[in-house]
Write a protein that holds these residues in place. Structure first.
Motif, mmCIF file in Angstrom:
data_model
loop_
_atom_site.group_PDB
_atom_site.id
_atom_site.type_symbol
_atom_site.label_atom_id
_atom_site.label_comp_id
_atom_site.label_asym_id
_atom_site.label_seq_id
_atom_site.Cartn_x
_atom_site.Cartn_y
_atom_site.Cartn_z
ATOM 1 N N ARG A 1 -25.100 93.652 93.473
ATOM 2 C CA ARG A 1 -24.109 94.951 93.256
ATOM 3 C C ARG A 1 -24.977 96.201 93.255
ATOM 4 N NH1 ARG A 1 -19.450 94.226 88.910
ATOM 5 N NH2 ARG A 1 -18.355 92.278 89.749
ATOM 6 N N GLN A 2 -25.649 96.027 94.299
ATOM 7 C CA GLN A 2 -26.540 97.598 94.712
ATOM 8 C C GLN A 2 -27.890 97.578 93.411
ATOM 9 O OE1 GLN A 2 -23.199 97.825 94.964
ATOM 10 N NE2 GLN A 2 -23.577 96.826 96.890
ATOM 11 N N THR B 1 -27.307 96.968 90.311
ATOM 12 C CA THR B 1 -26.844 97.423 88.884
ATOM 13 C C THR B 1 -27.055 96.355 87.779
ATOM 14 O OG1 THR B 1 -24.611 96.427 89.348
ATOM 15 C CG2 THR B 1 -24.794 98.902 89.684
ATOM 16 N N LEU C 1 -31.002 96.484 86.580
ATOM 17 C CA LEU C 1 -30.957 97.825 85.853
ATOM 18 C C LEU C 1 -30.345 97.533 84.553
ATOM 19 C CD1 LEU C 1 -30.146 100.872 88.254
ATOM 20 C CD2 LEU C 1 -32.495 100.039 87.403
ATOM 21 N N SER C 2 -29.378 96.607 84.551
ATOM 22 C CA SER C 2 -28.913 96.125 83.163
ATOM 23 C C SER C 2 -29.951 95.379 82.462
ATOM 24 C CB SER C 2 -27.545 95.274 83.533
ATOM 25 O OG SER C 2 -26.505 96.008 83.836
ATOM 26 N N GLU D 1 -34.845 104.860 85.051
ATOM 27 C CA GLU D 1 -34.060 103.793 85.590
ATOM 28 C C GLU D 1 -33.519 104.145 87.123
ATOM 29 O OE1 GLU D 1 -31.013 102.382 83.138
ATOM 30 O OE2 GLU D 1 -32.309 102.111 81.397
ATOM 31 N N ASP D 2 -33.151 105.407 87.325
ATOM 32 C CA ASP D 2 -32.727 105.959 88.554
ATOM 33 C C ASP D 2 -33.920 105.734 89.817
ATOM 34 O OD1 ASP D 2 -30.230 106.120 87.602
ATOM 35 O OD2 ASP D 2 -30.465 108.349 87.411
#
Length: 466
Positions: A152-153, A155, A158-159, A435-436
């Motif tokens: 999912r790219q 994500t 990052l979670s 995060e980005d």
């Protein structure tokens, strides 16, 4: 016991002042046989305990980590009090690889297929967070499959970062190639390193490399090399022959245990893993299925199932495989190159590149352990199948050793108020990273030098430290 986040005085363990030779203490969650612990112990840590649901793995863990305690337990059903009893005091580093096999790239590298979001093993991460939040170690290492970063790219990854940020940890993921750290294996693992001390994040700089390794592959393989190489390369990757040429010749289905080596250790890698031993342990090869046996007798080094098409021996299912797919299936290893990823089925040629370069069989237990960088003293408990699971699921100890050496000086400073010199060159990620920005990291070295004029902000995020 939990610790607060305030700056601490020199700590005490079990009520006794810290001695000059005290070592940071590690709790290994989802430990398996203890590949992570084995490497961290080599780098200067004390292993307090390991927890895993597989009894034979814990039996191996305790047999090889004599001062640590093992616990067979399902962490989703294990109380904090029970874990405290295993830890036996303050913990400075929590490590572990909670299974996220639903995100494995083994079924393909597509972001939309080959992943099973409903796989309950993917939820074990929440128990990892629960335990970290209680013990509040100064650092943590969380390892998993590279597919987790691609899913999912990014994500999902990052979670994970967000969940650990929420309990006070700055954390960064990187995909590391084990071969770049002296392991004779093209194995990639996603490694999250985090800290609550305010320090920058430290990853080990590669010591080995091959700039042409992925020259003939398209993305996402190149994307998986998250730490790019620079112009001052180091040592070449360790090959299969450099790792295993001193082991006795073995027949299909044969077992050799406590017998002399085939000769003297001829490479640094062999000397490092033998550690003065005179006798080989657990050098055992499995019996082969008919197709595997035929391939092991006829394939040349580097050839795979496609070389058998003209032999008219392949089952009908092979007709459905595209020529550029399954390139490691029924593949014979090359002695002058590293091995491919060791899995839990290294005894089956139809599951990967597991045929010995020159002998008509698949890999033995000791060869697989060597390729994973386990010392020859490391013994595994259980049946052939039990042992395959322990070896195939392990983090290579030499990779773990490199990770430990990268963060040990920071832990000694924050937990013991003791300065020690850097053990190895590191890649340092600024703790101000957002995060980005995490998924935009390309690593240090060559790529960053090329971008220096165009992207000064990115360059500030990654610093090479010697």
């Amino acid at each position: 016991m939990p610790r607060n986040s305030e700056k601490k005085k020199p700590k005490k363990v079990s009520g006794k002042p810290i001695e000059n030779d005290a070592k940071p203490r590690v709790l290994d969650l989802f430990s398996g046989a203890g590949g992570l612990s084995c490497g961290l112990e080599q780098s200067g840590f004390e292993i307090a305990g390991g927890i895993d649901f597989f009894p034979k793995a814990i039996e191996s863990f305790e047999a090889n980590h004599h001062n640590a305690r093992g616990l067979v337990a399902d962490l989703t059903k294990t109380s904090i009090k029970t874990i405290e009893n295993i830890a036996g005091g303050d913990i400075d580093l929590i490590v572990g690889g909670p299974s996220c096999q639903g995100f494995s790239t083994a079924g393909g590298l597509s972001k939309q297929i080959g992943r099973d979001e409903s796989d309950p093993r993917n939820n074990l991460f929440s128990d990892y967070v629960r335990i970290v939040d209680h013990f509040q170690p100064s650092w943590l290492i969380f390892e998993n499959v590279p597919g987790l970063l691609l899913y999912r790219q990014g994500t999902v990854a990052l979670s994970i970062v967000s969940a650990l940020n929420a309990i006070g940890y700055k954390i960064v993921p990187m995909i590391l190639l084990a071969a770049d750290y002296g392991v004779p294996q093209l194995r990639r693992r996603l490694v999250f390193v985090g800290t609550r001390t305010g320090s920058d994040i430290h990853f080990p700089a590669p010591t080995h490399g091959d700039e042409n390794l992925w020259a003939n592959y398209s993305l996402p393989f190149a994307h998986l090399s998250r730490l790019s190489t620079d112009d001052q390369i180091r040592h070449p990757h360790v090959t299969f022959e450099q790792a295993c040429s001193d082991l006795p010749k073995l027949s299909e289905g044969e077992t050799l245990h406590m017998v002399p080596y085939a000769g003297r250790a001829t490479t640094d890698y062999q000397r490092q893993l033998r550690q003065g031993l005179k006798l080989v342990r657990q050098h055992q090869a499995d019996r082969l299925a008919d197709l595997d046996r035929y391939a092991a007798k006829h394939l040349l080094p580097g050839e795979n199932w496609r070389a058998l098409v003209k032999h008219d021996i392949l089952p009908p299912r092979f007709k459905k495989i595209r020529p550029y797919d399954a390139t490691t299936m029924l593949k014979r290893l090359q002695g002058d190159k590293p091995a491919y990823t060791i899995t839990t089925k290294f005894n089956e040629a139809t599951t990967g590149a597991f045929i010995h370069p020159s002998q008509p069989r698949t890999l033995s237990i000791r060869e697989a352990a060597r390729i994973q960088s386990f010392p020859d003293r490391f013994s595994f408990s259980g049946t052939f199948g039990h042992i395959r699971t322990q070896i195939g699921n392990a983090v290579p100890p030499l990779l773990a050793k490199a990770l430990g050496e990268a963060i040990l000086p920071q832990i000694m400073r924050s937990e013991f108020n003791k300065e020690i010199p850097a053990i190895r060159p590191t890649i340092t990620i600024s703790n101000s990273i957002s995060e980005d920005e995490i998924l935009q990291l390309k690593g240090a070295g060559k790529q960053m030098h090329q971008r220096k004029k165009k992207d000064p902000k990115q360059l500030e995020l990654i610093k090479s430290a010697n």
